[in-house]
Design a protein around this motif. Structure first.
Motif, PDB file in Angstrom:
ATOM      1  N   CYS A   1     127.405  45.191  69.510  1.00 56.09           N
ATOM      2  CA  CYS A   1     128.071  44.351  70.203  1.00 56.09           C
ATOM      3  C   CYS A   1     127.129  43.353  71.176  1.00 56.09           C
ATOM      4  O   CYS A   1     126.214  43.608  71.525  1.00 56.09           O
TER       5      CYS A   1
ATOM      6  N   CYS B   1     134.122  49.209  76.192  1.00 54.36           N
ATOM      7  CA  CYS B   1     133.093  48.623  75.832  1.00 54.36           C
ATOM      8  C   CYS B   1     131.867  48.639  77.028  1.00 54.36           C
ATOM      9  O   CYS B   1     132.203  47.574  77.819  1.00 54.36           O
TER      10      CYS B   1
ATOM     11  N   ASN C   1     130.692  37.957  71.007  1.00 48.43           N
ATOM     12  CA  ASN C   1     130.991  38.429  69.716  1.00 48.43           C
ATOM     13  C   ASN C   1     131.914  37.358  68.969  1.00 48.43           C
ATOM     14  O   ASN C   1     131.853  37.341  67.895  1.00 48.43           O
TER      15      ASN C   1
ATOM     16  N   CYS D   1     131.815  48.939  71.614  1.00 45.65           N
ATOM     17  CA  CYS D   1     132.931  48.768  70.803  1.00 45.65           C
ATOM     18  C   CYS D   1     132.365  48.765  69.247  1.00 45.65           C
ATOM     19  O   CYS D   1     132.927  49.110  68.102  1.00 45.65           O
TER      20      CYS D   1
ATOM     21  N   CYS E   1     130.930  44.299  76.172  1.00 50.13           N
ATOM     22  CA  CYS E   1     132.011  43.495  76.422  1.00 50.13           C
ATOM     23  C   CYS E   1     133.129  43.583  77.007  1.00 50.13           C
ATOM     24  O   CYS E   1     133.973  42.760  77.247  1.00 50.13           O
TER      25      CYS E   1
HETATM   26 ZN   LIG Z   1     131.773  45.483  72.904  1.00 44.21          ZN
END
Ligand SMILES: [Zn+2]
Ligand SMILES: [Zn+2]
Length: 167
Positions: free
Chosen positions: A130, A66, A142, A126, A69
């Motif tokens: 996010c 991602c 998250n 993702c 993240c």
């Molecule tokens: Zn993410």
């Protein structure tokens, strides 16, 4: 794989199917090698009323992280291609669309690779919303807020400076 179109050239309505696996594990995209497992390339070449058409379906997994993240991602992707084929291109503006045959064959590997490179996105998330990682402590936001004090907006900080200087 090269597909020989000759057998269907003169026969309207005829088609030649194909279905194979293509190794693109060495394909570098944005500094990564995101397609470690084989790409399934399937479809058919068709003579439709003397127009030669290539229908291709590409099915593969993109393994990346991602962009926000950094969570590892394994995304199934399916792409569809439908392109006319010809021995030569008459008009310049058609040159992106038409696949030019070489000795009556089309290079399926090249079409697959080109399509994937064109469709590749610079960054994958993702999920749409996010929240990413905290730029200071690195916590995954998250999973909830971290313990860092609230961020001061740089622009407001500069503005505050300005007022202070004037005072
Ligand atoms: Zn993410
Ligand atoms: Zn933090």
């Amino acid at each position: 794989m090269r597909l020989d179109i000759m057998p269907i050239r003169a026969v309207s309505g005829e088609a030649i199917p194909f279905d194979y696996e293509l190794d693109l594990s060495g394909l570098e995209l944005y500094g990564e090698y995101p397609i470690p497992s084989p790409v399934r390339v399937s479809g058919f070449a068709q003579n439709r009323a003397d127009l030669l058409l290539l229908h291709m379906e590409l099915s593969f997994h993109v393994v990346t992280r991602c962009a926000r993240c950094l969570k590892p991602l394994d995304l199934p992707v399916t792409l569809f291609v439908e392109r006319p084929m010809a021995d030569s291109v008459e008009k310049e503006e058609d040159s992106d669309e038409i696949l030019v045959l070489e000795n009556g064959t089309v290079d399926l590997d090249e079409v697959a690779r080109e399509t994937i490179v064109l469709e590749a996105q610079m960054s994958v998330l993702c999920r749409e919303d996010c929240k990413g990682l905290c730029p200071r402590c690195g916590a995954d936001l998250n999973e909830g807020p971290c313990n860092c004090p609230p961020e001061v907006d740089e622009r407001f900080a500069a503005l505050a400076d300005l007022f202070r200087r004037d005072a």
